[in-house]
Write a protein that holds these residues in place. Structure first.
Motif, PDB file in Angstrom:
ATOM      1  N   THR A  43       0.782  -1.237   0.000  1.00 50.89           N
ATOM      2  CA  THR A  43       0.000   0.000   0.000  1.00 50.89           C
ATOM      3  C   THR A  43       0.817   1.293   0.000  1.00 50.89           C
ATOM      4  O   THR A  43       0.274   2.352  -0.310  1.00 50.89           O
ATOM      5  CB  THR A  43      -0.923   0.047   1.248  1.00 50.89           C
ATOM      6  N   ALA A  44       2.079   1.221   0.348  1.00 52.45           N
ATOM      7  CA  ALA A  44       2.854   2.455   0.548  1.00 52.45           C
ATOM      8  C   ALA A  44       2.891   3.374  -0.681  1.00 52.45           C
ATOM      9  O   ALA A  44       2.801   4.596  -0.529  1.00 52.45           O
ATOM     10  CB  ALA A  44       4.268   2.121   1.029  1.00 52.45           C
ATOM     11  N   PRO A  45       3.036   2.842  -1.913  1.00 56.84           N
ATOM     12  CA  PRO A  45       3.068   3.763  -3.060  1.00 56.84           C
ATOM     13  C   PRO A  45       1.780   4.587  -3.201  1.00 56.84           C
ATOM     14  O   PRO A  45       1.825   5.758  -3.584  1.00 56.84           O
ATOM     15  CB  PRO A  45       3.263   2.823  -4.252  1.00 56.84           C
ATOM     16  N   ARG A  46       0.640   3.971  -2.876  1.00 60.60           N
ATOM     17  CA  ARG A  46      -0.634   4.699  -2.913  1.00 60.60           C
ATOM     18  C   ARG A  46      -0.653   5.797  -1.861  1.00 60.60           C
ATOM     19  O   ARG A  46      -1.027   6.937  -2.119  1.00 60.60           O
ATOM     20  CB  ARG A  46      -1.794   3.733  -2.624  1.00 60.60           C
ATOM     21  N   MET A  87      -8.036  -0.592   2.411  1.00 61.86           N
ATOM     22  CA  MET A  87      -7.415   0.499   1.662  1.00 61.86           C
ATOM     23  C   MET A  87      -8.160   1.809   1.921  1.00 61.86           C
ATOM     24  O   MET A  87      -7.543   2.868   2.067  1.00 61.86           O
ATOM     25  CB  MET A  87      -7.438   0.143   0.165  1.00 61.86           C
ATOM     26  N   ALA A  88      -9.491   1.728   1.970  1.00 60.28           N
ATOM     27  CA  ALA A  88     -10.293   2.936   2.229  1.00 60.28           C
ATOM     28  C   ALA A  88      -9.973   3.478   3.614  1.00 60.28           C
ATOM     29  O   ALA A  88      -9.819   4.690   3.804  1.00 60.28           O
ATOM     30  CB  ALA A  88     -11.788   2.614   2.117  1.00 60.28           C
ATOM     31  N   TRP A  89      -9.832   2.594   4.557  1.00 59.16           N
ATOM     32  CA  TRP A  89      -9.518   2.991   5.930  1.00 59.16           C
ATOM     33  C   TRP A  89      -8.173   3.715   5.977  1.00 59.16           C
ATOM     34  O   TRP A  89      -8.030   4.763   6.578  1.00 59.16           O
ATOM     35  CB  TRP A  89      -9.494   1.731   6.801  1.00 59.16           C
ATOM     36  N   MET A  90      -7.204   3.151   5.277  1.00 57.96           N
ATOM     37  CA  MET A  90      -5.859   3.737   5.309  1.00 57.96           C
ATOM     38  C   MET A  90      -5.788   5.034   4.510  1.00 57.96           C
ATOM     39  O   MET A  90      -5.122   5.981   4.914  1.00 57.96           O
ATOM     40  CB  MET A  90      -4.840   2.717   4.778  1.00 57.96           C
ATOM     41  N   MET A  91      -6.466   5.068   3.367  1.00 61.45           N
ATOM     42  CA  MET A  91      -6.413   6.283   2.544  1.00 61.45           C
ATOM     43  C   MET A  91      -7.114   7.448   3.240  1.00 61.45           C
ATOM     44  O   MET A  91      -6.701   8.605   3.120  1.00 61.45           O
ATOM     45  CB  MET A  91      -7.045   6.031   1.172  1.00 61.45           C
TER      46      MET A  91
END
Lengths: 198, 266
Positions: A43-46, A87-91
């Motif tokens: 996920t880091a690049p996002r 992903m939604a949580w992290m973004m």
């Protein structure tokens, strides 16, 4: 908590890189550092791309990305997969953190805004004129182009620029109430165009 | 409770999910959310829509060194396994230092606070998804507690992420360990305690900043759960030593017992 051993790794120990982000996050919540590393890699690049879009500055973007991942590590126990994807949580967390950092230099930006939109023009242009460059996804790009000009500018300044509604109001020379309405209408339109439903 | 979020606050949903509201407005909006299921549903969808915007940005590979730096910090980053109590001290140490004003907390208040812990952990799970507070009818007290707990976690990670962040672990003489994490640049520190005994009623742990001039109160905490993190109240000065003592409930203005743990930052 750190002492807890992940329960269901017995025998199966799947290659972490094949696991879903949700499963990785669940394991991270048990103190599993390998899963955290795998989640980072996935996920880091996002996250970094988003943070860098808002902050521009490379060193600050690294610092904020570090803050975000430590927060992910610390609060993974609170992630509830029934409420949405990992992903939604992290973004969402990443955007909030990046905006917090932008706000940290609020005082100087307030001054810029007060001086007037003309002096702000470079930042403004780089954010609004680049729907084409800014947005990689054709689907999102197409949806953005369905918004009215004012909706699109307001949404872009707020999301991609990290500007507060007050700043957006000054930059677009429209009242704050209008900005709020445009932001809401614009996001509703985007939601419908993108078919987002909960 | 209107079926549609049509009042002034309702118009804030777009700005809210884009993180474009001021802190005050955000707090007002979140408390209004607890009253309107329609508004919560709208916010959930719009927040997911904002995520789509985020995912439309071209990914950027972060520098390789960043990964190592982050992984190195996990060992000193406590995970929020359970609800954690916020520091129960005034920000202004001078207030706590005034005798008789040491925020006495009645047994009833204490019990009520504890009682709210369970609902809060459920709330936190929901709130964490989108960084907002779901769940209609949640006691205001619980909402405040959740926000404070979240603020503690976020402050701890801010201190850890500071370029000059350092940490040191010591044994607590009565059992357990204490790890102090501090940043001289931020003038802030947080302590992560592990395996400390719960105190009998009427007693609390109190934190202190110690320098040549004496001890300055930096907040109280009760050992709750295996691992707990507490952000110290007040500003840390370079070279300060941090101490923990056992004090009467509510805390003291000056230590009344010998410290059970001392961490030097010099």
């Amino acid at each position: 908590m750190l002492a807890l051993v992940p329960r269901d790794l017995d025998g199966v120990d799947a290659d972490a890189s094949t696991l879903s982000n949700e499963e990785l996050l669940r394991r991270v919540a048990t103190g599993d550092r390998d899963s955290f590393a795998a989640l980072y890699d996935a996920t880091a690049p996002r996250v970094f791309g988003l943070v860098k879009r808002l902050l521009r500055d490379h060193a600050q973007s690294e610092e904020v990305t570090q803050e975000i991942y430590l927060e992910i590590w610390q609060t993974a126990t609170r992630y509830d997969p029934t409420k949405g994807g990992a992903m939604a949580w992290m973004m969402t967390m990443a955007h909030r953190r990046a905006v917090d950092r932008v706000r940290a230099s609020q005082a100087s930006r307030d001054r810029d805004v007060r001086i007037g939109i003309r002096d702000h023009a470079p930042a403004f242009d780089s954010v609004t004129e680049n729907v084409e460059v800014l947005i990689e996804s054709e689907r999102v790009k197409a949806a953005m182009l369905r918004l009215t000009e004012l909706q699109r500018q307001a949404v872009q300044l707020a999301y991609f620029g990290g500007y507060s509604h007050r700043e957006v109001s000054a930059m677009l020379s429209v009242p704050i109430g209008t900005v709020k309405t445009r932001l809401r209408d614009g996001m509703i339109r985007l939601r419908d165009e993108l078919g987002v439903a909960s | 409770m209107s079926p549609k979020p049509s009042d002034d606050i309702g118009h804030d949903s777009g700005a809210y999910v884009l993180h474009a509201l001021s802190a005050d407005e955000r707090a007002r909006f979140e408390s209004a959310l607890t009253d309107s299921e329609a508004a919560r549903a709208e916010v959930t969808e719009l927040a997911d829509t904002a995520v789509e915007l985020g995912l439309s940005i071209a990914p950027v590979e972060p520098p390789a060194a960043l990964r190592g730096r982050i992984l190195d910090r996990l060992a000193t980053s406590p995970q929020l396994a359970a609800f954690e109590a916020p520091v129960e001290a005034p920000i202004d140490g001078a207030v706590a230092a005034r005798p008789g004003s040491a925020r006495p907390e009645s047994a009833e208040e204490r019990a009520r606070r504890r009682w709210t812990l369970r609902p809060v952990s459920t709330l936190l799970a929901a709130a964490a998804v989108l960084g907002l507070l779901f769940g209609g009818g949640i006691a205001v007290n619980a909402v405040v507690q959740a926000q404070q707990a979240s603020a503690t976690a976020s402050e701890v990670s801010r201190i850890q992420a500071a370029p000059d962040s350092r940490h040191a672990t010591v044994r607590v003489s009565t059992g357990g360990t204490a790890t102090l994490i501090w940043s001289a640049a931020l003038k802030r520190s947080a302590i992560v305690v592990h395996g400390m005994d719960a105190l009998p009623g009427g007693k609390t742990y109190e934190l202190w900043y110690l320098d040549d001039a004496g001890a300055t109160p930096a907040g109280t905490f009760d050992a709750r759960g295996a691992t707990q993190s507490v952000v110290l109240a007040g500003a840390m000065k370079p070279g300060d030593t941090v101490g923990i003592t056992v004090e009467p409930s509510g805390g003291s203005s000056a230590p009344t017992t010998a410290p059970i743990a001392v961490v030097a930052t010099a």
